[in-house]
Structures are given as structure tokens and as C-alpha cells.
Design an enzyme around this catalytic site. Structure first.
Site, PDB file in Angstrom:
ATOM      1  N   PHE A  11       0.821  -1.211   0.000  1.00 23.60           N
ATOM      2  CA  PHE A  11       0.000   0.000   0.000  1.00 23.60           C
ATOM      3  C   PHE A  11       0.864   1.275   0.000  1.00 23.60           C
ATOM      4  O   PHE A  11       0.853   2.047  -0.965  1.00 23.60           O
ATOM      5  CB  PHE A  11      -0.930  -0.093   1.218  1.00 23.60           C
ATOM      6  CG  PHE A  11      -1.605   1.160   1.616  1.00 23.60           C
ATOM      7  CD1 PHE A  11      -2.305   1.926   0.694  1.00 23.60           C
ATOM      8  CD2 PHE A  11      -1.565   1.588   2.941  1.00 23.60           C
ATOM      9  CE1 PHE A  11      -2.940   3.091   1.078  1.00 23.60           C
ATOM     10  CE2 PHE A  11      -2.203   2.741   3.331  1.00 23.60           C
ATOM     11  CZ  PHE A  11      -2.884   3.501   2.407  1.00 23.60           C
ATOM     12  N   ASP A  31       9.774  -7.336  -3.442  1.00 21.61           N
ATOM     13  CA  ASP A  31       8.572  -7.653  -2.665  1.00 21.61           C
ATOM     14  C   ASP A  31       8.288  -9.138  -2.838  1.00 21.61           C
ATOM     15  O   ASP A  31       8.379  -9.657  -3.953  1.00 21.61           O
ATOM     16  CB  ASP A  31       7.397  -6.804  -3.193  1.00 21.61           C
ATOM     17  CG  ASP A  31       6.227  -6.751  -2.226  1.00 21.61           C
ATOM     18  OD1 ASP A  31       5.732  -7.832  -1.841  1.00 21.61           O
ATOM     19  OD2 ASP A  31       5.820  -5.647  -1.858  1.00 21.61           O
ATOM     20  N   THR A  35       1.724  -9.797   0.985  1.00 22.91           N
ATOM     21  CA  THR A  35       0.526  -8.954   1.097  1.00 22.91           C
ATOM     22  C   THR A  35       0.453  -7.933  -0.045  1.00 22.91           C
ATOM     23  O   THR A  35      -0.631  -7.485  -0.400  1.00 22.91           O
ATOM     24  CB  THR A  35       0.467  -8.185   2.449  1.00 22.91           C
ATOM     25  OG1 THR A  35       1.720  -7.550   2.671  1.00 22.91           O
ATOM     26  CG2 THR A  35       0.160  -9.120   3.602  1.00 22.91           C
ATOM     27  N   GLY A  36       1.573  -7.575  -0.620  1.00 20.45           N
ATOM     28  CA  GLY A  36       1.572  -6.663  -1.763  1.00 20.45           C
ATOM     29  C   GLY A  36       1.055  -7.382  -3.003  1.00 20.45           C
ATOM     30  O   GLY A  36       1.029  -8.608  -3.059  1.00 20.45           O
ATOM     31  N   TYR A 151       4.204  -6.961  17.314  1.00 22.85           N
ATOM     32  CA  TYR A 151       4.440  -5.996  16.229  1.00 22.85           C
ATOM     33  C   TYR A 151       5.174  -4.759  16.755  1.00 22.85           C
ATOM     34  O   TYR A 151       6.158  -4.297  16.168  1.00 22.85           O
ATOM     35  CB  TYR A 151       3.108  -5.599  15.587  1.00 22.85           C
ATOM     36  CG  TYR A 151       3.264  -4.629  14.446  1.00 22.85           C
ATOM     37  CD1 TYR A 151       3.763  -5.049  13.226  1.00 22.85           C
ATOM     38  CD2 TYR A 151       2.935  -3.279  14.597  1.00 22.85           C
ATOM     39  CE1 TYR A 151       3.927  -4.159  12.174  1.00 22.85           C
ATOM     40  CE2 TYR A 151       3.089  -2.385  13.549  1.00 22.85           C
ATOM     41  CZ  TYR A 151       3.585  -2.833  12.348  1.00 22.85           C
ATOM     42  OH  TYR A 151       3.747  -1.950  11.305  1.00 22.85           O
ATOM     43  N   TYR A 165      23.136   1.080  13.605  1.00 22.08           N
ATOM     44  CA  TYR A 165      23.961   1.074  12.384  1.00 22.08           C
ATOM     45  C   TYR A 165      24.372   2.497  12.013  1.00 22.08           C
ATOM     46  O   TYR A 165      25.468   2.723  11.482  1.00 22.08           O
ATOM     47  CB  TYR A 165      23.225   0.387  11.224  1.00 22.08           C
ATOM     48  CG  TYR A 165      23.463  -1.106  11.181  1.00 22.08           C
ATOM     49  CD1 TYR A 165      22.789  -1.959  12.042  1.00 22.08           C
ATOM     50  CD2 TYR A 165      24.384  -1.662  10.298  1.00 22.08           C
ATOM     51  CE1 TYR A 165      23.021  -3.329  12.028  1.00 22.08           C
ATOM     52  CE2 TYR A 165      24.620  -3.027  10.271  1.00 22.08           C
ATOM     53  CZ  TYR A 165      23.934  -3.858  11.129  1.00 22.08           C
ATOM     54  OH  TYR A 165      24.168  -5.205  11.119  1.00 22.08           O
ATOM     55  N   THR A 181      -2.148   5.303   8.275  1.00 14.83           N
ATOM     56  CA  THR A 181      -2.178   5.739   6.876  1.00 14.83           C
ATOM     57  C   THR A 181      -3.382   5.100   6.180  1.00 14.83           C
ATOM     58  O   THR A 181      -3.662   3.912   6.384  1.00 14.83           O
ATOM     59  CB  THR A 181      -0.878   5.300   6.181  1.00 14.83           C
ATOM     60  OG1 THR A 181       0.225   5.679   6.995  1.00 14.83           O
ATOM     61  CG2 THR A 181      -0.748   5.938   4.816  1.00 14.83           C
TER      62      THR A 181
END
Ligand code: UDP
Length: 342
Positions: A11, A31, A35-36, A151, A165, A181
């Protein structure tokens, strides 16, 4: 610029692809299509500036090569959505943490030090009843709700990896904490509330309000989100920055349901669903979520172009077109019948 987007068929990722290709950048998407969907990128299939690779960032052997090619990496590949987080708690941790670590290690090993944009989330603020959530607040993780917090833990770990990093190896990190979003190409089947309410309203089905509906969220149109994100990364340059990215208009879920019904001129009624029934036993919902956007605004001068009502109208129109396409037996690009049924 050379832009690498992991999770770029999803998305938010696919809207970043649109933005950078429109600007003439070269864009590479990696990807695994968990889910994409390729349909999100169909407009760019023939664009010579665009490349797509179906691969898993955890195992793909050419990751180091493409990270070395990139000036900027948006790392969006992750397991997302409340339903998936509940169903696949181990995968959430493995994919989200190990994927980020592998990507950053590749950036370090290549020696080229691209800017890395880490997709974090408002979930990292956990149960925080502050009126407005600021980047310097403590991040809290509840111990009461089993794996519900996997999550959030994975996103806190991703942030920590990015900052480590940056500090240790000088790889510039932009940590973006996304707040709810919404917009075109978002699907409701992983739990997201706005596409679910829109789909229910246009079908005149009951609108399922979970947990009383007094909880609030602040929704940001994805087309604003990607502009803000690019702007943040551009202004950050070689500096490391953590910032909220979203919209600070707050609305309760019950008022959202009423707004969607009104905009769709729907006959839907509101159906209250207890949290336990919606998500299962050990689930705790967040009561309130509104971002402090001072840092984003100060750094970038960003302002929003999309009002919540306009986004909802767009989504209602798309949903109606999809429904008409299904009736006619046409395939739709925005959301396929099999995707919706899954
Ligand atoms: N929600 C709801 N009905 C639905 C789906 C979600 O009332 O059909 C609620 C959910 O419990 C939460 C809010 O809407 O309070 C936002 O849910 P979403 O999963 O979109 O985002 P998040 O909870 O991650 O902010």
C-alpha cells in the site's frame, strides 16, 4: 536518484513508487507479494526506469547488490495488519527484525552507505494516554496482552537497529513512525478500519465498531504520507532523524463510522462488536493516538493536501467502481475479487 523500495508492491510502498518515478528517479522494488500485489504497480510495468523483483528480503541472494546500487532505501517489507499480527506472531518478529538487520548489514558490507528509511509505527508508543504523542516520549510495551505486542516490539527493534547502524557505521537512518495511513490500494482484510467501513457502507451492511468506538485515531492520506516521507528523507540528508509521519486531526472510531455512512449516503447501521469477539481473548486496543507533528513540520515545512472527507469520498467511489466491475465480470486493478474474498 536510485531508489530501492522493499515491500514496494504494498500500500504505502506502491505510492512511493509513483512519487519517485514521476520525478524521474530509477526505482527498484523487492517484494515477496505476501501482502503486496503486482496490480498496485501495473501503471509502471513498461517504464524503463522501473524494475521489480519478487523476492524475500530474508533470503534473497542479490540483496547486497541492489542495496549497493541505491542512494536511498525505503525498508517497508514487513508483516503488517492486526489480523496477521495475531495469526502469525512468530513470523512478525522474524520477518520484521531479521529483515531489517539483514538489510542494514548489506548496507554496511557494501561500503556505500545509502540512506535507509526505516518504516516504524505509532504502535511503538503503546499504551500512552498522552494527549499528543511526541517522538521523545518513552516507548511502552504492555505485559498483559500476550503476543499482541509482537508488532510493537518488532518495530522498536527495527528503530534500535537503524539507530545502531547509524551510530556505529555511519549509515544515515530516517525512522518514520507512521500514524494510521489510509487511501487508495489499502485493503481491509488484515483489519484496517477505513477500508472495512467503506466496504460495509457501500453494501449497506452493518458497520462493525469494535470496543465501544470511543477510541480515537488520526488518519493520514497515503498521498500526503509519501510526500512527507520523501521530504523528511531529503531534509535529513546524511543526518539521522526519528519523526512522526501522519495527520494530527483526531477522530473517534464511532464518529468515523458515522462519517463514512454520511459520505456514502448509506443505509448501514452501526453494529457494536466487543473487542474479545473481534480479535480473540488477549487483545488490548489503543485508546488514543494522535501525533505531534512539530518535528516533521519544522524539518520540512510539510502541510497536508488531503482532508479525511475527501479521502473517504475517493475510497467510496473506487469501491463502487469495483463492485460494478465485479457485477459486469470485469477484473479491477485496485482490488480484485479474490483478494477481497481471501
Ligand atoms: N476497528 C473497528 N472496526 C473494524 C476494524 C477496526 O472498530 O472493523 C477499530 C480497531 O479496534 C481500532 C481502530 O478501529 O480501535 C483502528 O484499527 P486499525 O486496525 O485500522 O488500526 P490500529 O488499531 O492499528 O491503529
Amino acid at each position: 536518484m536510485h531508489i530501492l523500495i522493499t515491500g514496494g508492491a504494498g500500500f504505502i510502498g506502491s505510492h512511493l513508487v509513483d512519487l519517485h518515478l514521476a520525478r524521474g528517479d530509477q526505482v527498484m522494488v523487492v517484494d515477496d507479494l505476501s501482502t503486496g500485489v503486482r496490480a498496485n504497480l501495473i501503471a509502471h510495468e513498461d517504464n524503463p526506469l522501473f524494475r521489480f523483483e519478487q523476492a524475500d528480503v530474508l533470503t534473497w541472494d542479490r540483496l547486497g547488490h541492489v542495496v549497493g546500487w541505491a542512494d536511498r532505501v525505503y525498508h517497508l517489507a514487513a508483516v503488517v495488519g492486526v489480523y496477521r499480527v495475531i495469526a502469525e506472531p512468530t513470523k512478525v518478529l522474524a520477518t520484521n527484525i531479521a529483515g531489517t538487520e539483514r538489510l542494514l548489514r548489506a548496507a554496511h558490507d557494501g561500503g556505500w552507505k545509502p540512506q535507509v528509511v526505516i518504516a516504524s509505527s505509532s504502535e511503538v508508543y503503546g499504551h500512552n494516554d498522552e494527549h499528543i504523542l511526541h517522538e521523545d516520549q518513552d516507548l511502552t510495551v504492555s505485559t498483559r496482552a500476550g503476543t499482541r505486542w509482537g508488532y510493537s516490539v518488532s518495530k522498536i527493534a527495527d528503530e534500535a537497529l537503524g539507530l545502531s547502524y547509524a551510530q556505529r557505521f555511519g549509515i544515515p537512518a530516517v525512522v518514520s513512525r507512521f500514524f494510521n495511513t489510509i487511501g487508495p490500494r489499502q485493503v481491509g482484510r488484515y483489519g484496517m478500519v477505513v477500508p472495512r467501513f467503506v466496504a460495509q457502507a457501500v453494501r449497506n451492511e452493518p458497520i462493525t465498531v469494535f470496543g465501544g468506538g470511543l477510541q480515537t485515531r488520526s488518519f493520514c492520506d497515503v498521498r500526503d504520507t509519501v510526500v512527507a516521507l520523501d521530504s523528511l528523507a531529503t531534509h535529513a540528508g546524511r543526518q539521522t532523524v526519528t519523526a512522526n509521519v501522519g495527520n494530527d486531526r483526531e477522530i473517534s472510531i464511532r464518529d468515523l463510522a458515522k462519517l463514512v455512512i454520511e459520505r456514502a449516503q448509506s443505509n448501514s447501521v452501526i453494529k457494536d462488536v466487543p473487542l474479545r469477539e473481534a480479535y480473540g481473548e488477549d487483545f488490548e486496543d489503543i485508546r488514543r493516538r494522535r501525533p505531534d507533528l512539530a518535528r516533521l513540520r519544522t524539518l520540512t515545512g510539510f502541510h497536508h493536501r488531503h482532508k479525511l472527507e475527501d479521502t473517504i469520498d475517493d475510497l467510496i467511489a473506487t469501491e463502487r467502481r469495483n463492485m460494478a466491475g465485479e457485477k459486469d465480470g470485469h477484473c479491477t486493478l485496485v482490488r480484485t475479487k479474490s483478494e477481497r474474498a481471501a
